[in-house]
Design an enzyme around this catalytic site. Structure first.
Site, PDB file in Angstrom:
ATOM      1  CB  THR A  21      -0.965  -0.026   1.205  1.00  0.00           C
ATOM      2  OG1 THR A  21      -1.980   0.962   1.034  1.00  0.00           O
ATOM      3  CG2 THR A  21      -0.245   0.244   2.526  1.00  0.00           C
ATOM      4  CG  ASN A  22       1.245   4.546  -2.347  1.00  0.00           C
ATOM      5  OD1 ASN A  22       2.360   4.035  -2.320  1.00  0.00           O
ATOM      6  ND2 ASN A  22       0.745   5.084  -3.421  1.00  0.00           N
TER       7      ASN A  22
END
Ligand code: CTP
Length: 212
Positions: A21-22
């Protein structure tokens, strides 16, 4: 007016218990959605997973992966007059999803990643969106020139850039300082609450739309 907003991170699953994810809380996108809903605009909020309550009065489309966000934007974008891309989309995803949990073996593990589609970058050429298009750029260096490159490459009317190397603004913070990069000028909006910046961004977006 109808305003489409993307927000939050995407999650790219690797196996049933892990994902890439970011870093993104979703606060900026949700603050814009809140502000726009309060101004009686119709909001289509396409969001990756966040901890934030869904603002009242918005059409909420939850997504997890970049591919799901791409499909949702493709479906809804041409209902919008203005589209604001605040999501932190994962640029790459695991090449393969493993049905079973990956077990530990050697001392190192190499993952193969493949590129996700550029959702904002698809709006003009692939989705034929002709409305006002606003992107974000989270940069750690050369903020203005990187943001201007994105503005040109992705066919945006405005890119809102911020310096994510600073500890006092951005990401989980309630405050941000933004650089507005237009086709013909640049303007700095000094550090302020994200809710205040959301009002400014909404105001600029509707003005840009009226004059385009
Ligand atoms: N964006 C998108 N789809 C992607 C990647 C980015 O829609 N696959 C959008 C973001 O929501 C943001 C803008 O594009 O509005 C810029 O995102 P950013 O991650 O800063 O840019 P990239 O094009 O991914 O460039 P780089 O990561 O190389 O800086």
């Amino acid at each position: 007016m109808t305003i489409l907003i993307t927000a939050g991170p995407t999650r790219e699953p690797l196996d049933p218990v892990r994902y890439l994810t970011n870093r993104s809380s979703g606060k900026m996108g949700y603050a814009i959605a809140d502000s726009a809903a309060a101004h009686q605009h119709r909001i289509i909020l396409i969001s990756g997973p966040t901890e934030i309550e869904i603002p009242d009065g918005v059409d909420f489309i939850p997504v997890e992966t970049a591919a799901e966000m791409y499909a949702a934007v493709e479906k809804y974008i041409n209902k919008a007059d203005i589209a604001i891309f605040a999501a932190a989309v994962a640029d790459y995803r695991p090449a393969e999803f493993q049905d079973q949990k990956i077990k530990k073996h050697g001392d190192t593990l190499t993952l193969e990643l493949v590129k996700n589609p550029d959702i904002l970058g698809s709006c003009r050429d692939k989705f034929h969106f002709t409305g006002t298009l606003i992107g974000f750029a989270a940069e750690t260096q050369n903020v203005e020139s990187n943001a201007r490159g994105k503005l040109e490459r992705k066919g945006c009317d405005l890119v809102i850039a911020n310096d994510v190397s600073r500890a006092d603004i951005g990401f989980d913070s309630n405050e941000n300082e933004i650089l507005l990069v237009y086709k013909d000028q640049t303007e700095l909006i000094e550090k302020a609450q994200k809710s205040h910046l959301a009002h400014i961004i909404l105001d600029l977006a509707t003005k840009l739309h009226r004059t385009s």
